[in-house]
Design a protein around this motif. Structure first.
Motif, PDB file in Angstrom:
ATOM      1  N   TRP A  14       0.781  -1.257  -0.011  1.00 35.24           N
ATOM      2  CA  TRP A  14      -0.041   0.004   0.099  1.00 35.24           C
ATOM      3  C   TRP A  14       0.759   1.366   0.126  1.00 35.24           C
ATOM      4  CZ3 TRP A  14      -4.999  -1.307  -0.198  1.00 35.24           C
ATOM      5  CH2 TRP A  14      -5.472  -2.572   0.226  1.00 35.24           C
ATOM      6  N   ASP A  15       0.599   2.212  -0.825  1.00 31.22           N
ATOM      7  CA  ASP A  15       1.256   3.497  -0.794  1.00 31.22           C
ATOM      8  C   ASP A  15       0.507   4.364   0.219  1.00 31.22           C
ATOM      9  OD1 ASP A  15       3.331   2.776  -2.755  1.00 31.22           O
ATOM     10  OD2 ASP A  15       1.961   3.278  -4.207  1.00 31.22           O
ATOM     11  N   GLN A  32       5.248   3.030   1.993  1.00 26.39           N
ATOM     12  CA  GLN A  32       4.773   1.717   1.601  1.00 26.39           C
ATOM     13  C   GLN A  32       4.638   0.952   2.895  1.00 26.39           C
ATOM     14  OE1 GLN A  32       6.874  -0.193  -1.664  1.00 26.39           O
ATOM     15  NE2 GLN A  32       5.238   0.774  -3.002  1.00 26.39           N
ATOM     16  N   ASN A  59      -6.860   5.964  -8.955  1.00 29.29           N
ATOM     17  CA  ASN A  59      -5.520   6.418  -9.103  1.00 29.29           C
ATOM     18  C   ASN A  59      -5.510   7.527  -9.949  1.00 29.29           C
ATOM     19  OD1 ASN A  59      -5.944   5.529 -11.924  1.00 29.29           O
ATOM     20  ND2 ASN A  59      -4.703   3.655 -11.588  1.00 29.29           N
ATOM     21  N   TYR A  87      -0.820  -0.402  -3.902  1.00 31.94           N
ATOM     22  CA  TYR A  87       0.326  -0.224  -5.110  1.00 31.94           C
ATOM     23  C   TYR A  87      -0.171  -1.100  -6.124  1.00 31.94           C
ATOM     24  CZ  TYR A  87       5.139  -0.489  -7.073  1.00 31.94           C
ATOM     25  OH  TYR A  87       6.132  -0.468  -7.953  1.00 31.94           O
TER      26      TYR A  87
END
Length: 169
Positions: free
Chosen positions: A41-42, A66, A133, A164
């Motif tokens: 995960w960002d 992350q 996104n 991500y």
């Protein structure tokens, strides 16, 4: 004679090639029991108060980092690992999961193997398809709050972001 030996060797090679392609089992590969909650995960980290109001955006100026969520060795649907990959507070801990609701939390637990301190995770959620996104495509998002016992400031940190994708954003 060479011709027959070459022909025999070629036939032998082909027969080995075909037998090497046979499946070993009839089992189909599958995912883990926390498959839809697992991933890289960002996220960004903000400091929040008890009510969830943002006190400081990115209090340490680290930007996007992350974190990872993934199944435990037991591969059950009621716990998973939560790991910041040493990007923030160097925590890696098991959290309790309600897989059907896609939520997670944990009471006070050691957040690293060295027993440096404890952490409490609250309000953890994985929201399927709720993020977008930069190209406008739907993506899964994650959010959770965490408080560390060894934080001199006594802050609650909110991690929030999206899965991500592997593409440059």
């Amino acid at each position: 004679m060479k011709k027959y030996i070459s022909l025999l060797m070629t036939a032998l090679l082909f027969s080995f090639g075909f037998t090497g392609c046979d499946p070993e089992t009839d089992e189909e590969p599958g995912g883990t029991n926390v498959e839809k909650m697992a991933g890289v995960w960002d996220v960004t980290v903000d400091a929040v108060d008890e009510s969830g109001n943002i006190l400081y955006e990115d209090p340490y100026g680290i930007g996007v980092i992350q974190v990872m969520t993934y199944n435990t060795a037991a591969n059950v649907d009621n716990e998973m690992w939560l790991d910041d990959m040493q990007n923030f507070w160097a925590f890696k801990m098991k959290v309790d999961v309600n897989y059907a609701a896609r939520t997670f939390s944990c009471a006070s637990k050691d957040y690293d193997a060295a027993g440096t301190g404890t952490a409490v995770v609250t309000n953890g959620k994985v929201l399927e398809g709720q993020a977008k996104n930069l190209h406008g495509m739907p993506n899964d998002s994650i959010v959770f709050d965490i408080k560390f016992s060894d934080d001199d400031n006594g802050l609650i940190y909110r991690f929030s972001g999206q899965r991500y994708t592997g593409f440059y954003e």
